[in-house]
Design a protein around this motif. Structure first.
Motif: not given
Length: 422
Positions: A80-85, A105-121, A139-143
């Motif tokens: 769960a946390f590997t993509p976020l890292a 920056r756009e690609a890294a940011g989008a990937f990290t935001a989606l990775a956080f959403a997946a990890a949280l779920a 929570s996803c929006a605030l992060v």
């Protein structure tokens, strides 16, 4: 036809050979074209790479999902946390090694935001937390919002806006002022990018932010003060977007202008039906909510101020185009006794006919074929709507459609011939 620096650069050798310009002027023009030409689209490669990485990641997830129940809890947490890292490392690399490479920056940011959403779920699923969807989206929006500012990434900003809209839909009774504050928090990033000279990207992002914010606030108003309040908010939003022009009457955001124009056409067509004006109660539940009343009052004042500005600047067609907003406001606020449905319907039909004739007249007078065709379409639409609304046999309605279509084609050909002669 628009011809930019690329076309001019191609024409320079011929212009120099024919003696139109000398070598010195040609060299200065080449320098100008090079400075104002769009940069090569090297951003496509990192974006394609990011897309490939996402596809590989989804493929791995699908492979692991087959044996997910057989994995230990620690292994699930690691997955769960590997993509976020990985996403966080990519963000740091984009800031340190490629601070001016916007695609990274756009690609890294989008990937990290989606990775956080997946990890949280996934964490919620592993530990059976059973959280609510609205809290998850918030929570996803605030992060994602701070991440958008750190990376200056529009993709993360739009993901944040989408999460906020989902939060408004999933939650019940969200305070409209909280929704307004959440969306306003995204505006400074768009303003920074405008000031940095990235006007096209900022304008496109703002064009997507505005309808998302209007829809989210409207949904929150519907839960708090009823559907009539939400409808009035949406209608006023359309009117404000339509009237928000610069001093010369030009719309700064073309996509929004098209959306607003479509909304005004729908309102005008609806107001020509008698059923639109029947069953009015003349009251809004929003009056029972100070927050809803305040938002609607501010929107109404903004619409009125923009309408007055358009009239004072003699942008009369612009001001006339906003009249359907007034029709809908009358239908929502005035009781049926204040204006009979037949009278209101007649006024709406007269307005649509007058707009069509006016557009046709000014289009012919100014030599603007598009405006003339818009007037022609408006008149034809009114004729068809009236035949649809009338209690006539289908054969007569079909004949009316055929006659109107033939007349429209003939009038269009006449307009084109007149434009060619002019």
């Amino acid at each position: 036809m628009k011809r930019g620096p690329a076309w001019l650069q191609q024409e320079l050798p011929q212009m120099q050979a024919e003696g139109v310009i000398d070598a010195e002027v040609a060299e200065r023009l080449r320098a100008y074209c090079a400075a104002h030409s769009p940069s090569p689209r090297r951003w496509i490669w990192p974006l394609l790479g990011a897309l490939g990485a996402l596809l590989v990641g989804f493929g791995v997830v699908l492979l692991l999902a087959h044996n997910w129940d057989g994995l230990s809890r620690g292994m699930r947490i690691l997955i769960a946390f590997t993509p976020l890292a990985v996403g966080q490392v990519a963000c740091v690399w984009a800031l340190v090694r490629a601070p001016f490479a916007e695609p990274w920056r756009e690609a890294a940011g989008a990937f990290t935001a989606l990775a956080f959403a997946a990890a949280l779920a996934l964490v919620g699923q592993i530990y059976h937390l059973g959280g609510e969807l609205d809290r998850y989206l918030l929570s996803c929006a605030l992060v994602a919002i701070p991440l958008a500012y750190v990376l200056r990434a529009f993709s993360v900003l739009l993901l944040s806006a989408a999460a906020l809209l989902g939060w408004t839909v999933a939650a019940e009774g969200v305070a409209p002022l909280a929704v307004v504050a959440a969306f306003i928090s995204l505006l400074p990033l768009i303003a920074f990018r405008f000031q940095a000279g990235q006007r096209r990207a900022a304008a496109l992002t703002l064009s997507l932010w505005v309808p998302t914010a209007i829809a989210a606030v409207g949904i929150s108003l519907a839960g708090l003060a009823g559907r009539e309040a939400a409808l009035l908010w949406l209608v006023l939003g359309v009117g404000i977007v339509w009237l928000a022009r610069d001093a010369e009457g030009r719309a700064p955001l073309a996509p929004l202008r098209s959306l607003a124009q479509a909304g005004l056409i729908v309102m005008a067509a609806a107001a020509t039906f008698e059923d639109f004006w029947q069953g009015r109660s003349g009251g809004l539940n929003a009056l029972e909510s100070p927050a809803a009343t305040g938002l609607l009052l501010m929107a109404a004042l903004a619409f009125g101020a923009l309408l007055v500005r358009a009239v004072r600047a003699l942008h009369l067609l612009l001001a006339a185009g906003a009249v359907p907003v007034i029709f809908v406001g009358m239908a929502l606020l005035l009781p049926a006794s204040a204006m009979p449905a037949l009278v209101a319907m007649s006024l709406a039909n007269a307005y649509v006919l007058g707009m069509g004739v006016t557009l046709l007249h000014f289009g012919l007078r100014l030599g603007q074929l598009g405006m003339a065709h818009a007037g022609l379409v408006t008149v034809a639409l009114l004729v068809l709507v009236r035949f649809l609304d009338a209690d006539l046999p289908f054969s007569l309605r079909g004949l009316a459609f055929v006659v109107t279509g033939i007349g429209f084609i003939g009038a269009s050909l006449w307009l084109r011939r007149r434009a060619v002669r002019a």
